[in-house]
Write a protein that holds these residues in place. Structure first.
Motif, mmCIF file in Angstrom:
data_model
loop_
_atom_site.group_PDB
_atom_site.id
_atom_site.type_symbol
_atom_site.label_atom_id
_atom_site.label_comp_id
_atom_site.label_asym_id
_atom_site.label_seq_id
_atom_site.Cartn_x
_atom_site.Cartn_y
_atom_site.Cartn_z
ATOM 1 N N UNK B 109 0.829 -1.207 0.000
ATOM 2 C CA UNK B 109 0.000 0.000 0.000
ATOM 3 C C UNK B 109 0.863 1.257 0.000
ATOM 4 N N UNK B 110 1.947 1.258 0.781
ATOM 5 C CA UNK B 110 2.826 2.428 0.810
ATOM 6 C C UNK B 110 3.414 2.678 -0.572
ATOM 7 N N UNK B 111 3.831 1.586 -1.243
ATOM 8 C CA UNK B 111 4.431 1.749 -2.569
ATOM 9 C C UNK B 111 3.402 2.325 -3.541
ATOM 10 N N UNK B 112 2.197 1.730 -3.535
ATOM 11 C CA UNK B 112 1.171 2.178 -4.477
ATOM 12 C C UNK B 112 0.756 3.614 -4.180
ATOM 13 N N UNK B 113 0.597 3.931 -2.894
ATOM 14 C CA UNK B 113 0.136 5.267 -2.500
ATOM 15 C C UNK B 113 1.186 6.313 -2.832
ATOM 16 N N UNK B 114 2.440 6.082 -2.369
ATOM 17 C CA UNK B 114 3.484 7.075 -2.593
ATOM 18 C C UNK B 114 3.834 7.179 -4.067
ATOM 19 N N UNK B 115 3.666 6.040 -4.797
ATOM 20 C CA UNK B 115 3.955 6.055 -6.224
ATOM 21 C C UNK B 115 3.163 7.130 -6.955
ATOM 22 N N UNK B 116 1.902 7.316 -6.579
ATOM 23 C CA UNK B 116 1.067 8.315 -7.246
ATOM 24 C C UNK B 116 1.615 9.722 -7.000
ATOM 25 N N UNK B 117 2.082 9.966 -5.764
ATOM 26 C CA UNK B 117 2.618 11.294 -5.463
ATOM 27 C C UNK B 117 3.954 11.501 -6.156
ATOM 28 N N UNK B 118 4.781 10.430 -6.189
ATOM 29 C CA UNK B 118 6.064 10.530 -6.890
ATOM 30 C C UNK B 118 5.816 10.793 -8.374
ATOM 31 N N UNK B 119 4.759 10.173 -8.923
ATOM 32 C CA UNK B 119 4.451 10.383 -10.333
ATOM 33 C C UNK B 119 4.195 11.855 -10.616
ATOM 34 N N UNK B 120 3.491 12.520 -9.701
ATOM 35 C CA UNK B 120 3.239 13.947 -9.880
ATOM 36 C C UNK B 120 4.533 14.744 -9.791
ATOM 37 N N UNK B 121 5.435 14.323 -8.895
ATOM 38 C CA UNK B 121 6.729 15.005 -8.792
ATOM 39 C C UNK B 121 7.500 14.857 -10.101
ATOM 40 N N UNK B 122 7.486 13.608 -10.628
ATOM 41 C CA UNK B 122 8.215 13.347 -11.876
ATOM 42 C C UNK B 122 7.631 14.197 -12.996
ATOM 43 N N UNK B 123 6.304 14.235 -13.065
ATOM 44 C CA UNK B 123 5.656 15.007 -14.118
ATOM 45 C C UNK B 123 6.040 16.485 -14.028
ATOM 46 N N UNK B 124 5.963 17.019 -12.792
ATOM 47 C CA UNK B 124 6.302 18.429 -12.610
ATOM 48 C C UNK B 124 7.768 18.668 -12.972
ATOM 49 N N UNK B 125 8.639 17.712 -12.574
ATOM 50 C CA UNK B 125 10.061 17.875 -12.845
ATOM 51 C C UNK B 125 10.365 17.878 -14.327
ATOM 52 N N UNK B 126 9.700 16.982 -15.069
ATOM 53 C CA UNK B 126 9.942 16.926 -16.510
ATOM 54 C C UNK B 126 9.366 18.159 -17.195
ATOM 55 N N UNK B 127 8.178 18.589 -16.754
ATOM 56 C CA UNK B 127 7.559 19.757 -17.379
ATOM 57 C C UNK B 127 8.332 21.027 -17.072
ATOM 58 N N UNK B 128 9.067 21.030 -15.933
ATOM 59 C CA UNK B 128 9.780 22.245 -15.551
ATOM 60 C C UNK B 128 11.012 22.462 -16.417
ATOM 61 N N UNK B 129 11.484 21.395 -17.082
ATOM 62 C CA UNK B 129 12.645 21.584 -17.951
ATOM 63 C C UNK B 129 12.223 22.360 -19.189
ATOM 64 N N UNK B 130 13.095 23.219 -19.692
ATOM 65 C CA UNK B 130 12.766 23.948 -20.919
ATOM 66 C C UNK B 130 12.542 22.969 -22.067
ATOM 67 N N UNK B 131 11.535 23.279 -22.908
ATOM 68 C CA UNK B 131 11.205 22.327 -23.973
ATOM 69 C C UNK B 131 12.342 22.223 -24.985
#
Lengths: 255, 238
Positions: B109-131
């Motif tokens: 459960x911890x892996x599945x739960x935290x995975x969703x939040x990490x996914x948002x971090x990853x998304x934000x991190x990738x989007x923050x890079x200049x295109x």
């Protein structure tokens, strides 16, 4: 051992009613805690920004401590631990509390049977724990929002001739609020989700009711799935609101 | 005040009823703070990979890749962790045909739960890079996957380190929820000692809070320092 799914349990009167009552309690405890947490959070944030050093230290210690300890431990502390150091009079008063509205009463043309809010010691403890925990986060959000307004905005508005309070009212806060409100709404959502932890001390909210359905009807998976759906609907609704707010009010930064 | 109760049980708080098998060196029955740290550590390790997968799926332009990621992230983030634990606790026997130990249930459960939040971090991190980074990488002839793996992710991940530390902190706090379904970690040992002695609740819970606080505060301070240091190396638009 195979698990027999029995979704009919959910539609058979009592469990449905329990879960509905749990939903009401969740909303109530969240509403109380949210209002109190906003007030306390703003207070802590103001203390952090006063020039008085001891007050700053206090609010720093407050936010750091309550942000870095688990809510569950805090709930146990308020419910079990703080009991022993409270004065006798307060303890008796708390333990005697039962319903907030004694006796039937009428409001907006509806008659309530006097059991509208189960305002007992567990409920109050839950509200206190959620309030203190969330207020630490809210204080940080507000502070971050106000600090993100460049300092020269304040200087410029002072130079124009506004007083300190006027500058805050007309220049700083209108900008800061736009930034602060979306994270505040998501804090409110977190608060609603966190209120599920109050089941451990016996607040009769959604999770408690689901586990009650489990023990009475032996349908845990069905009950928890129903509760999952309810939480999901609440949070999707709230995030929809945030998105609409962002679309309408966010400042488009252009350089 | 009965601080001696806390002191007498302090080793129990730290590692529970752990004992080492003398014949074949293996630690059994780890509990207390040690169990919480193990849960948090493996939880964040699993959530890292799950989060990168889900975050990249969410960023995809193909709807049939994007949709599962989106549903996973939104669904998990909209639900309290405690509910997820209970739900999975009752689902696991249906899926597996036999009961799953509480420790494993909560870890998943911890892996599945935290995975969703990490996914948002990853998304934000990738989007923050200049295109321009992606365009330049594609321009030199790398495929999309290669550009992601060799150019985008190494930069994005470095910027994400502070957020990961914060997520690790909140997971460390969340391990306390494992106590509710019976994993013998720090909070549960405290409940046990509290119920056994009945007179030292205040002292016990203050101590437990202080133990969590020490770990989490050190980590948050660390992440704040990292954030300052790493912000110097960010790729910018200009």
């Amino acid at each position: 051992m195979t698990y027999q799914f029995n979704w009919n349990v959910l539609f058979s009167g009592e469990p449905a009613q329990w879960i509905f009552e749990g939903f009401l309690t969740t909303i109530q405890i969240s509403a109380f805690a949210l209002i109190a947490a906003l007030a306390l959070g703003i207070l802590i944030c103001v203390l952090r920004m006063t020039p008085v050093r001891p007050l700053q230290w206090f609010s720093l210690a407050y936010t750091e401590f309550f942000r870095n300890t688990p809510l569950l431990v805090q709930i146990f502390f308020w419910y079990n631990g703080s009991h022993y150091i409270m004065p006798e009079a307060i303890r008796t008063w708390l333990n005697d509390l039962y319903y907030w509205f004694p006796g039937p009463f009428t409001m907006f043309g509806h008659s309530f049977q006097g059991e509208w809010i189960l305002f007992n010691v567990e409920f109050i403890t839950g509200v206190i724990a959620l309030t203190v925990y969330t207020s630490a986060f809210i204080a940080e959000e507000i502070r971050a929002g106000i600090f993100s307004i460049p300092k020269n905005q304040l200087e410029a508005s002072r130079a124009v001739g506004l007083s300190f309070l006027q500058a805050y009212r007309f220049v700083i806060l209108p900008q800061a609020l736009r930034i602060v409100i979306p994270p505040l709404i998501s804090q409110a959502l977190n608060l609603i989700k966190n209120s599920s932890l109050c089941m451990v001390i016996g607040v009769t909210e959604l999770m408690f009711m689901a586990s009650q359905v489990e023990s009475y009807y032996g349908a845990p998976f069905e009950a928890f799935s129903a509760v999952l759906l309810i939480y999901l609907v609440i949070s999707l609704f709230v995030s929809l609101c945030i998105n609409m707010y962002n679309k309408h009010f966010m400042i488009q930064v252009r350089y | 005040m009965h601080w001696e109760i806390v002191w007498d049980n302090f080793d129990y708080f730290l590692w529970g009823a752990a004992r080492i098998d003398s014949a074949f060196p293996f630690i059994h029955n780890v509990g207390g703070l040690a169990a919480g740290v193990i849960l948090a550590f493996f939880g964040i390790f699993g959530a890292f990979w799950l989060g990168i997968g889900a975050g990249l799926m969410r960023l995809s332009k193909r709807w049939w890749v994007k949709l599962p990621g989106l549903v996973y992230i939104e669904m998990i983030r909209g639900v309290p962790l405690l509910l997820l634990i209970f739900w999975f606790f009752f689902l696991a026997p249906v899926l597996l045909g036999q009961a799953l130990p509480a420790f494993h249930t909560t870890l998943i459960c911890f892996i599945v739960f935290t995975g969703a939040y990490v996914a948002e971090i990853v998304r934000a991190g990738v989007l923050a890079l200049p295109s321009g980074q992606m365009e330049a990488a594609r321009g030199t002839g790398l495929s999309h996957v290669q550009a992601m793996r060799l150019v985008i992710l190494p930069q994005a991940l470095r910027n994400m380190i502070p957020s990961f530390v914060n997520q690790f902190v909140s997971l460390t706090k969340d391990t306390s929820l494992a106590a509710i379904i019976g994993v013998n970690e720090l909070t549960r040992t405290a409940v046990q000692v509290d119920n056994r002695d009945m007179i030292a609740s205040f002292e016990i819970w203050i101590t437990i809070a202080a133990m969590y606080f020490l770990i989490c505060f050190v980590l948050t301070s660390f992440s704040r320092r990292l954030e300052k240091q790493l912000s110097r190396y960010q790729a910018r638009n200009r």
